[in-house]
Enzyme design. Structure first.
Site, PDB file in Angstrom:
ATOM      1  N   CYS A 312      -6.082  -2.180  -4.831  1.00 38.78           N
ATOM      2  CA  CYS A 312      -4.897  -1.779  -4.441  1.00 38.78           C
ATOM      3  C   CYS A 312      -4.045  -0.769  -5.522  1.00 38.78           C
ATOM      4  O   CYS A 312      -3.975  -1.336  -6.670  1.00 38.78           O
ATOM      5  CB  CYS A 312      -3.935  -2.749  -3.966  1.00 38.78           C
ATOM      6  SG  CYS A 312      -2.255  -2.471  -3.970  1.00 38.78           S
ATOM      7  N   ARG A 411      -2.424   1.041   9.410  1.00 35.24           N
ATOM      8  CA  ARG A 411      -1.881  -0.088   8.377  1.00 35.24           C
ATOM      9  C   ARG A 411      -0.746   0.834   7.439  1.00 35.24           C
ATOM     10  O   ARG A 411       0.332  -0.084   7.002  1.00 35.24           O
ATOM     11  CB  ARG A 411      -3.099  -0.777   7.503  1.00 35.24           C
ATOM     12  CG  ARG A 411      -2.679  -1.545   6.747  1.00 35.24           C
ATOM     13  CD  ARG A 411      -3.758  -2.106   5.850  1.00 35.24           C
ATOM     14  NE  ARG A 411      -3.417  -2.989   4.693  1.00 35.24           N
ATOM     15  CZ  ARG A 411      -2.948  -4.034   4.519  1.00 35.24           C
ATOM     16  NH1 ARG A 411      -3.129  -5.019   5.589  1.00 35.24           N
ATOM     17  NH2 ARG A 411      -2.648  -4.758   3.512  1.00 35.24           N
TER      18      ARG A 411
HETATM   19  P1  IMP Z   1      -7.917  -8.979  -2.632  1.00 35.76           P
HETATM   20  O1  IMP Z   1      -8.331 -10.280  -2.090  1.00 35.76           O
HETATM   21  O2  IMP Z   1      -7.413  -9.163  -4.030  1.00 35.76           O
HETATM   22  O3  IMP Z   1      -8.821  -7.928  -2.642  1.00 35.76           O
HETATM   23  O4  IMP Z   1      -6.757  -8.559  -1.558  1.00 35.76           O
HETATM   24  C1  IMP Z   1      -7.234  -8.484  -0.373  1.00 35.76           C
HETATM   25  C2  IMP Z   1      -5.625  -7.648   0.554  1.00 35.76           C
HETATM   26  O5  IMP Z   1      -5.310  -6.529  -0.291  1.00 35.76           O
HETATM   27  C3  IMP Z   1      -5.980  -7.491   1.755  1.00 35.76           C
HETATM   28  O6  IMP Z   1      -5.678  -8.717   2.637  1.00 35.76           O
HETATM   29  C4  IMP Z   1      -4.717  -6.701   2.054  1.00 35.76           C
HETATM   30  O7  IMP Z   1      -3.333  -7.262   2.100  1.00 35.76           O
HETATM   31  C5  IMP Z   1      -4.373  -6.030   0.811  1.00 35.76           C
HETATM   32  N1  IMP Z   1      -5.157  -4.530   0.773  1.00 35.76           N
HETATM   33  C6  IMP Z   1      -6.023  -4.098   1.723  1.00 35.76           C
HETATM   34  N2  IMP Z   1      -6.401  -2.804   1.564  1.00 35.76           N
HETATM   35  C7  IMP Z   1      -5.625  -2.361   0.606  1.00 35.76           C
HETATM   36  C8  IMP Z   1      -5.076  -1.101  -0.003  1.00 35.76           C
HETATM   37  O8  IMP Z   1      -5.759  -0.108   0.433  1.00 35.76           O
HETATM   38  N3  IMP Z   1      -4.151  -1.020  -0.608  1.00 35.76           N
HETATM   39  C9  IMP Z   1      -3.024  -2.006  -0.830  1.00 35.76           C
HETATM   40  N4  IMP Z   1      -3.702  -3.354  -0.592  1.00 35.76           N
HETATM   41  C10 IMP Z   1      -4.707  -3.558   0.307  1.00 35.76           C
END
Ligand code: IMP
Length: 494
Positions: A312, A411
């Site tokens: 992100c 989103r």
């Molecule tokens: P991870 O498990 O740390 O990769 O986080 C996954 C979460 O990041 C998802 O469930 C979303 O809430 C968030 N997310 C998904 N896509 C994006 C993005 O492009 N930007 C910011 N947050 C994101």
């Protein structure tokens, strides 16, 4: 002047659990990871494993959803650009019946043996039901297998002349255990399940059985179907999708928004509530005010996390976000206050930035009921896409929903038109994650570590962890001591 919050934002990785007294009741083998996902008409929708796979195209499709639900967790099918794909995935999961195969190729009695041979070489199946009209729900007449005909001389013969008609069948409603007993008793490897009228409903294959019986934690609805959630947006043009998802018997809806503190989110919660009693999970939020605002509209669970997903870049792009530990602490306090005021318990989902069982454990100890993960599940064999090899190492592709590749405008645009793509800027990146193996190995291994953590904390359940965990914030030096130091790992020496 702007309000400057006096405390500094903290990450899950800065906290550690202090040990509590472990007794027989909290010994590892007695620890339960059962937890509440959201409120529902019956009370709460619960998970046997508190893991939710993120509503992301790189993470949650029907294959992932079936695998994770069988392990006791649940997936959220993302808002794909194509409405039909999202419907089809939800349908596939709801129609999946562990051990009862419905995706079958059937033949009619007048088809030539040649067609069976062709199907065998294309699909690799060896056994085919034969029905009166050749269709799946036709009346079952017999079974044809690769052992019933001569591959050279019988090609033009009708299937009816070679199929076996002395069948052992079971009636609709038979359980997997009953099917297994019948197959053992009759020495069959294949058991057709038929309706009272004799029409084919499904088939049980002996070779699949053990695999299915191994999953006692599977998360099922009251009809024995796997549980599945789907993401929706706040955009009015997606309202029809909400109705269709409810008609497909989706178990809960998740409003997909990177910033859930919006009037559009309240409207969407109210709209879903107006349609019926399908639970609605709202978010994402990181403050108490936002929690209270969404609860006014009747959210059934709240998702917490902003700007901390692994790929992100929201904090860089918009300067909005918060450390996941600080966000959880504030929202959990607001939830506890809400409950202390006599209102029903509202589960909290920690979403994003969880990369290890240690992170998961801290999120749960801080008061989350379940965790949503993207990166963790993208690493598994069962996530969408193939495994790629680079310099002898296996990787899977992982792209964020706000990345150029996904462009999930629903989103990231609050209100207005989601097609306003000229305004688009990336809030996430695309990249690679190491392949960690099959979810059927990865999730049980994480659960084993989680159970050990709860046991050390003297807790036999997540609810008890919420009430009695003792956490400590560690200094950077103390954290340094908790990692390998003053030695070089074997794997790092060439
Ligand atoms: P991870 O498990 O740390 O990769 O986080 C996954 C979460 O990041 C998802 O469930 C979303 O809430 C968030 N997310 C998904 N896509 C994006 C993005 O492009 N930007 C910011 N947050 C994101």
């Amino acid at each position: 002047m702007a309000n400057i919050v006096s405390s500094t934002s903290t990450s899950l990785k800065e906290y550690r659990l202090l040990p509590g007294l472990t007794t027989e009741a909290s010994a590892k083998h007695n620890v339960s990871l059962h937890s509440r996902l959201c409120r529902s008409a019956e009370g709460y929708l619960t998970l046997n494993t508190p893991f939710v796979s993120a509503s992301m195209q790189a993470v949650s499709d029907d294959r992932m959803a079936i695998a994770l639900a069988r392990l006791g967790g649940v997936s959220v099918i993302p808002v794909l650009a194509d409405e039909e794909s999202q419907m089809a995935m939800v349908k596939n999961v709801k129609q999946y019946k562990a051990g009862f195969q419905t995706a079958l190729i059937t033949f009619g009695p007048d088809n030539p043996i040649r067609e069976v041979q062709m199907s065998q070489s294309t699909h690799g199946f060896s056994t085919y039901p034969v029905t009166d009209n050749g269709l799946f729900h036709g009346k079952l007449l017999g079974v044809i297998t690769d052992k019933d005909f001569d591959a050279v001389t019988d090609q033009d013969i009708r299937i009816a002349e070679r199929m076996k008609t002395e069948l052992v069948v079971a009636e609709e409603g038979t359980s997997l255990m009953q099917a297994k007993a019948k197959m053992i008793k009759t020495g069959r490897g294949f058991l057709p399940i038929v309706s009272r009228e004799g029409t084919l409903q499904s088939v049980v294959f002996r070779k699949d059985l053990e695999h299915h019986i191994r999953f006692p934690n599977a998360n099922e609805d009251r009809y024995g179907r796997l549980v599945i959630g789907a993401a929706v947006t706040t955009h009015p043009q997606h309202r029809n999708r909400i109705t269709r998802l409810i008609e497909e018997s989706v178990d809960f809806l998740v409003i997909d928004a990177s910033d859930g503190y919006s009037a559009f989110q309240q409207d969407t919660i109210r709209y879903i509530k107006f349609l019926g009693d399908t639970p609605v999970i709202a978010g994402n939020v990181v403050t108490a005010q936002a929690f209270e605002y969404l609860m006014e509209a009747g959210a059934d669970a709240i998702k917490v996390g902003m700007g901390i997903g692994s790929g992100c870049i929201t904090q860089e792009a918009k300067a909005t976000g918060r450390g996941q530990a600080s966000a959880l602490i504030e929202v959990v306090n607001a939830r506890d206050k809400y409950v202390a005021d006599g209102k029903p318990y509202v589960p909290i989902i920690a979403d994003g930035g969880l990369s290890s069982p240690a992170d998961i454990c801290i999120a749960l100890a801080l008061g989350a009921d379940t965790v949503m993960m993207g990166n963790y599940f993208a690493q598994c064999t069962e996530s969408p896409g193939d495994i790629h090899y680079r310099n002898g190492q296996a990787f899977k592709k992982y792209w964020m929903e706000g990345s150029v590749q996904a462009r999930n405008l629903g989103r990231y645009f609050l209100g207005g038109s989601q097609n306003n793509s000229t305004d688009y800027f990336a809030e996430g990146v695309s990249g690679w994650v190491p392949h960690s193996g099959s979810i059927f190995d990865v999730v049980p291994a994480s659960c084993s570590k989680l159970k050990a953590s709860l046991s050390s904390a003297g807790c036999y359940s997540i609810e008890q962890l919420h009430n009695s965990a003792q956490l400590e914030h560690q200094s950077p030096v103390a954290l340094g001591d908790s990692a390998v130091h003053n030695m070089v790992k074997e794997s790092e020496i060439a």
